[in-house]
Design a protein around this motif. Sequence first.
Motif, PDB file in Angstrom:
ATOM      1  N   LEU A  38     -10.362 -18.790   3.692  1.00 33.59           N
ATOM      2  CA  LEU A  38     -10.156 -17.634   4.560  1.00 33.59           C
ATOM      3  C   LEU A  38     -11.206 -16.588   4.236  1.00 33.59           C
ATOM      4  O   LEU A  38     -11.414 -16.251   3.068  1.00 33.59           O
ATOM      5  CB  LEU A  38      -8.736 -17.077   4.379  1.00 33.59           C
ATOM      6  CG  LEU A  38      -8.279 -16.009   5.377  1.00 33.59           C
ATOM      7  CD1 LEU A  38      -6.786 -16.141   5.652  1.00 33.59           C
ATOM      8  CD2 LEU A  38      -8.580 -14.609   4.844  1.00 33.59           C
ATOM      9  N   ARG A  39     -11.901 -16.135   5.269  1.00 28.93           N
ATOM     10  CA  ARG A  39     -12.938 -15.122   5.105  1.00 28.93           C
ATOM     11  C   ARG A  39     -12.600 -13.898   5.947  1.00 28.93           C
ATOM     12  O   ARG A  39     -12.170 -14.027   7.101  1.00 28.93           O
ATOM     13  CB  ARG A  39     -14.293 -15.680   5.547  1.00 28.93           C
ATOM     14  CG  ARG A  39     -14.783 -16.867   4.750  1.00 28.93           C
ATOM     15  CD  ARG A  39     -15.293 -16.458   3.373  1.00 28.93           C
ATOM     16  NE  ARG A  39     -15.869 -17.605   2.667  1.00 28.93           N
ATOM     17  CZ  ARG A  39     -15.172 -18.394   1.857  1.00 28.93           C
ATOM     18  NH1 ARG A  39     -13.869 -18.158   1.655  1.00 28.93           N
ATOM     19  NH2 ARG A  39     -15.753 -19.416   1.239  1.00 28.93           N
ATOM     20  N   PHE A  40     -12.823 -12.729   5.366  1.00 31.37           N
ATOM     21  CA  PHE A  40     -12.647 -11.489   6.119  1.00 31.37           C
ATOM     22  C   PHE A  40     -13.988 -11.086   6.719  1.00 31.37           C
ATOM     23  O   PHE A  40     -15.023 -11.112   6.026  1.00 31.37           O
ATOM     24  CB  PHE A  40     -12.126 -10.383   5.201  1.00 31.37           C
ATOM     25  CG  PHE A  40     -10.751 -10.646   4.651  1.00 31.37           C
ATOM     26  CD1 PHE A  40      -9.631 -10.545   5.452  1.00 31.37           C
ATOM     27  CD2 PHE A  40     -10.580 -11.024   3.318  1.00 31.37           C
ATOM     28  CE1 PHE A  40      -8.366 -10.797   4.945  1.00 31.37           C
ATOM     29  CE2 PHE A  40      -9.324 -11.282   2.797  1.00 31.37           C
ATOM     30  CZ  PHE A  40      -8.208 -11.164   3.611  1.00 31.37           C
ATOM     31  N   LYS A  76     -10.327 -23.542   8.232  1.00 36.40           N
ATOM     32  CA  LYS A  76     -10.982 -22.336   7.716  1.00 36.40           C
ATOM     33  C   LYS A  76     -10.768 -21.212   8.714  1.00 36.40           C
ATOM     34  O   LYS A  76     -11.003 -21.384   9.912  1.00 36.40           O
ATOM     35  CB  LYS A  76     -12.477 -22.579   7.499  1.00 36.40           C
ATOM     36  CG  LYS A  76     -13.202 -21.392   6.861  1.00 36.40           C
ATOM     37  CD  LYS A  76     -14.628 -21.765   6.488  1.00 36.40           C
ATOM     38  CE  LYS A  76     -15.337 -20.623   5.775  1.00 36.40           C
ATOM     39  NZ  LYS A  76     -16.704 -21.019   5.328  1.00 36.40           N
ATOM     40  N   ALA A  77     -10.327 -20.071   8.220  1.00 34.03           N
ATOM     41  CA  ALA A  77     -10.013 -18.937   9.085  1.00 34.03           C
ATOM     42  C   ALA A  77     -10.944 -17.766   8.822  1.00 34.03           C
ATOM     43  O   ALA A  77     -11.284 -17.471   7.665  1.00 34.03           O
ATOM     44  CB  ALA A  77      -8.561 -18.497   8.871  1.00 34.03           C
ATOM     45  N   VAL A 126     -10.288 -19.645  14.006  1.00 36.53           N
ATOM     46  CA  VAL A 126     -10.073 -20.785  13.120  1.00 36.53           C
ATOM     47  C   VAL A 126     -10.965 -21.953  13.541  1.00 36.53           C
ATOM     48  O   VAL A 126     -11.077 -22.266  14.730  1.00 36.53           O
ATOM     49  CB  VAL A 126      -8.593 -21.210  13.123  1.00 36.53           C
ATOM     50  CG1 VAL A 126      -8.400 -22.532  12.405  1.00 36.53           C
ATOM     51  CG2 VAL A 126      -7.738 -20.121  12.482  1.00 36.53           C
ATOM     52  N   ILE A 127     -11.586 -22.592  12.563  1.00 25.85           N
ATOM     53  CA  ILE A 127     -12.431 -23.761  12.792  1.00 25.85           C
ATOM     54  C   ILE A 127     -12.132 -24.811  11.734  1.00 25.85           C
ATOM     55  O   ILE A 127     -11.416 -24.550  10.762  1.00 25.85           O
ATOM     56  CB  ILE A 127     -13.931 -23.397  12.747  1.00 25.85           C
ATOM     57  CG1 ILE A 127     -14.302 -22.847  11.353  1.00 25.85           C
ATOM     58  CG2 ILE A 127     -14.300 -22.420  13.857  1.00 25.85           C
ATOM     59  CD1 ILE A 127     -15.790 -22.714  11.113  1.00 25.85           C
ATOM     60  N   ALA A 152      -5.742 -12.424   1.049  1.00 27.42           N
ATOM     61  CA  ALA A 152      -6.087 -13.763   1.526  1.00 27.42           C
ATOM     62  C   ALA A 152      -5.000 -14.765   1.144  1.00 27.42           C
ATOM     63  O   ALA A 152      -4.585 -15.601   1.962  1.00 27.42           O
ATOM     64  CB  ALA A 152      -7.432 -14.200   0.954  1.00 27.42           C
ATOM     65  N   ALA A 153      -4.524 -14.676  -0.084  1.00 28.33           N
ATOM     66  CA  ALA A 153      -3.455 -15.573  -0.530  1.00 28.33           C
ATOM     67  C   ALA A 153      -2.179 -15.340   0.267  1.00 28.33           C
ATOM     68  O   ALA A 153      -1.458 -16.292   0.611  1.00 28.33           O
ATOM     69  CB  ALA A 153      -3.209 -15.384  -2.021  1.00 28.33           C
TER      70      ALA A 153
END
Length: 543
Positions: free
Chosen positions: A514-516, A478-479, A465-466, A494-495
């Motif tokens: 959120l990004r995978f 943002k994860a 996380v940043i 993501a939701a």
Amino acid sequence: MLPHAETYEACRAAFRWQVPARFNIAAACLDRHAADAPEATALILDDGRADAPRVTFARLREEADRFANVLGELGLGPGDRVAIHLPQGLEAAVAHLGTYKAGAIALPLFSLFGPDALAHRLADSGAALIVTSLENLARLAPVRDGLGALRHILTVDGEAPGTRALAPLMARAAPRFETRDTAADDPALIIYTSGTTGPPKGALHAHRVLLGHLPGVEFPHEFLPRPGDLMWTPADWAWIGGLLDVLLPALYHRVPVLARRLPRFDPGEALALMARHGVRNVFMPATALRLLREGVSGRVGQCRLRTIGSGGETLGADLIDWGRQAFGVTINEFYGQTEVNLVVGNNAAIMPVRPGSMGRAIPGHDVAVIDGEGRALPPGTEGLIAVRRPDPVMFLGYWRNEAATARKFVGDWCVLGDLGTMDADGYFHFKSRDDDVISSAGYRIGPGEVEASLMRHPAVALAGVIGSPDAVRGEIVKAYVVLRPGFAAGDALAATLKAHVRDTLAAHEYPRELRFIAEMPLTVTGKIRRMDLRAMDRAERGG
């Protein structure tokens, strides 16, 4: 109090700390006013009307005395931790002041904390009692059985299985309580900080912390108190910005406090609230000010603010200019953190406000930019922003964590965790954080707690996380997530993960993006390389 002076230099030179050996927050904020001006207004409880209910100092003292007696009847006293899980309002003020009267230690808890956030703070502090509402009780229920030290749950608006209604206990309690004769260095409250590499830590503060805050409140509010002053903040009283930047200093100075916690910051409602009650002094984070600028442009003339203080995020020149045009006042930015708060600030009445600067050292505080060895650096040189001890506003230490407390200091300097510079005129400029704390909409959010929450979901193998830059909030959470085998990335998952953090931790901490990713960047020792995540974020934003 700060001496009234025409220049910053004169104010700083004339200031002297006056911290007695014996001091109790409740005696200073409540008992003396109830004796000298019992019918003076302490709180205004907004109910949508201009003639909203007012709470006098006499009534507030009686309610706080009853609460202190309730604590005694339940076997609680000096040193016991009392969790206060309530929004702005009479009950929250009574619980705080009654706890200080009893010599117990208050543990403020944000009303919107989810079960995970509550569990850590209650377990780590060893709180014996929590006062809450039936609505908030739903967030406590999932973790209640794991909190062995928690013996009492008191609800302010009714009763539920496993709880006791506070109202009958208050009605039976004696209306007078002799406030404990506490030392200024006796512990008064624990406020949990944002965890970076680990879980949040409890910053333990003494009763003297109120006296330490006074110059930092009086300075940006241009020599508070003045006749007609009335304070409000949208910040919850569970945060140091609501409790010690507004509620307690205002009561100390016999300045009425407007109590109304907006469930969600609404610019129109905030403007109407301030106009309806004639608010004169407001503490508002930069994000709230930006929302106000965008949402009520051209309609702020109905407010008659005298001062606006802002902290937690850097103000830009455009926001300062807007404040002057819209309200006719200069927004005074200030700076500090939970452990050592309100040590740098602006006061437009006696010094130029330089956009981009957090201000100068508040009179009474020795603030510098130092290197890693504790040496003060010359003007313009980037280093660690630090405050020299002893200082009345400085925390006693982290609750039951001597190792973390020791790491906070370099010699006699308490390092605030931020990098910055000081110019030749003593103005401080924030550059970046030395840690990974995310500053979003005035909240300081530790990535470690958000990562831990995400990794409790069965789909998540690793989470990093940043903070990602945002025009309104300053930063957003943002994860980056690596999934376990058998789970497929997609918008629906993501939701789900965002909702998981929002529901179990807190609404202000959930990742708005959120990004995978297939692989998490790690150091050779297995730590997340957040600098790599920040580089990925810049690339995604086209920076």
